[in-house]
Every structure is written in C-alpha cells, then in structure tokens.
Scaffold this active site. Structure first.
Site, short mmCIF file in Angstrom:
data_model
loop_
_atom_site.label_atom_id
_atom_site.label_comp_id
_atom_site.label_asym_id
_atom_site.label_seq_id
_atom_site.Cartn_x
_atom_site.Cartn_y
_atom_site.Cartn_z
N HIS A 117 7.45 114.61 72.96
CA HIS A 117 7.29 113.11 72.65
C HIS A 117 8.48 112.49 72.11
O HIS A 117 9.59 113.35 72.08
CB HIS A 117 6.14 113.13 71.48
N GLU A 152 9.50 111.34 69.37
CA GLU A 152 10.09 111.75 68.01
C GLU A 152 10.84 113.03 67.96
O GLU A 152 11.79 113.45 67.37
CB GLU A 152 8.87 111.53 66.90
N SER A 210 3.20 104.20 66.56
CA SER A 210 2.83 105.22 65.49
C SER A 210 2.92 106.37 65.96
O SER A 210 2.12 106.76 67.16
CB SER A 210 1.66 104.40 65.19
N CYS A 259 1.91 110.40 66.45
CA CYS A 259 0.76 111.12 66.29
C CYS A 259 1.01 112.30 65.48
O CYS A 259 1.84 112.58 64.53
CB CYS A 259 0.69 111.82 67.95
#
Length: 147
Positions: free
Chosen positions: A56, A58, A83, A85
């Site tokens: 992902h 991030e 936002s 996960c």
C-alpha cells in the site's frame, strides 16, 4: 494567493505519488513520510504493479524511507491521499508516528478511530483533488477497487 501551508505542500507530494501510481496502471493512492519538514519517504499503492499483497502507499513510503531511528518516527507526519486501512494504521502505531494528514476520509473511511484511539493526531484535509482521484478511479475500475 497566500503561500501553501506545509501540510498542503506535503500532501501535494502524496497526490503526485497517487498520479504516478495511476499512470503505472495501479490504484491511485499516494503517501509521503515527513520528518522535521523534510520528505524522507515517498510511496504509492503498487499492489498491481509489483504483484504484492501488502504494498500500500503508506507501506511503500515507509520502505522508501528505510530504517530510521525511533526518535525520527516520533517527529514524523505521514501524509496519505486516502484514509489508511487496518494494516497501514497498524504500521503508524507500531512505528510511533504521532500525526497523519489524510486527503480523503470520505471515499474509504479507513481506520481513523483506531488511530485516534492510539493517540495519533489525525488531520482530515478534505482535499477535493484527493476525493476526486479516488472517486473517479472507483467509478472507472470497480473490479480493481473491489479486488
């Protein structure tokens, strides 16, 4: 026009990463890890580009930053276009990142309550560009979004 805030400038780095990910055929989510005003890691969702179950945006930004001293994570802000996960929010808590700025909390609510419950300051930037990027992608590619 007044100068952009530091949050605006750093969220723009995450947006740039989201757009790069989209151009590569991936899901347009981008992230940036910032310590003391300096971008130390950039990332984008590369699940499809790299065939990864965990890459992902991030996580990609944390990987790009490399190993950092815990004191640096404690002064960091993670910027993300969408936002985070459960996995990415867990990483924020695990690394002790005290602040997360989110461009879009509407399209996918993520784990904001989890972050706040663990003492993370969450800033909902409600950025129109981030919201548009996510919504347009979901509308155009529901089969990818829901995969």
């Amino acid at each position: 026009m007044p100068p952009a805030s530091s949050d605006d400038r750093h969220l723009a780095v995450a947006v740039e990463q989201a757009r790069l990910g989209l151009a590569e055929g991936g899901i347009p989510v981008g992230s940036a890890l910032v310590v003391d005003g300096e971008v130390v890691g950039r990332g984008r969702n590369r699940r499809f580009q790299r065939g990864s179950a965990v890459l992902h945006a991030e996580i990609d930004a944390l990987e790009d930053a490399g190993w950092l001293e815990p004191s640096l994570y404690a002064r960091a802000t993670l910027y993300t276009t969408l936002s985070p996960c459960q996995m990415c929010s867990g990483a924020v808590v695990l690394y002790g990142i005290p602040r997360v700025v989110i461009g879009d909390c509407e399209t996918a609510p993520g784990e904001v309550d989890y972050l706040v419950g663990h003492g993370v300051e969450v800033v909902d930037a409600a950025d129109p560009e981030c919201i548009t990027i996510a919504r347009e992608f979901i509308e155009a590619h529901p089969e990818v979004w829901n995969a």
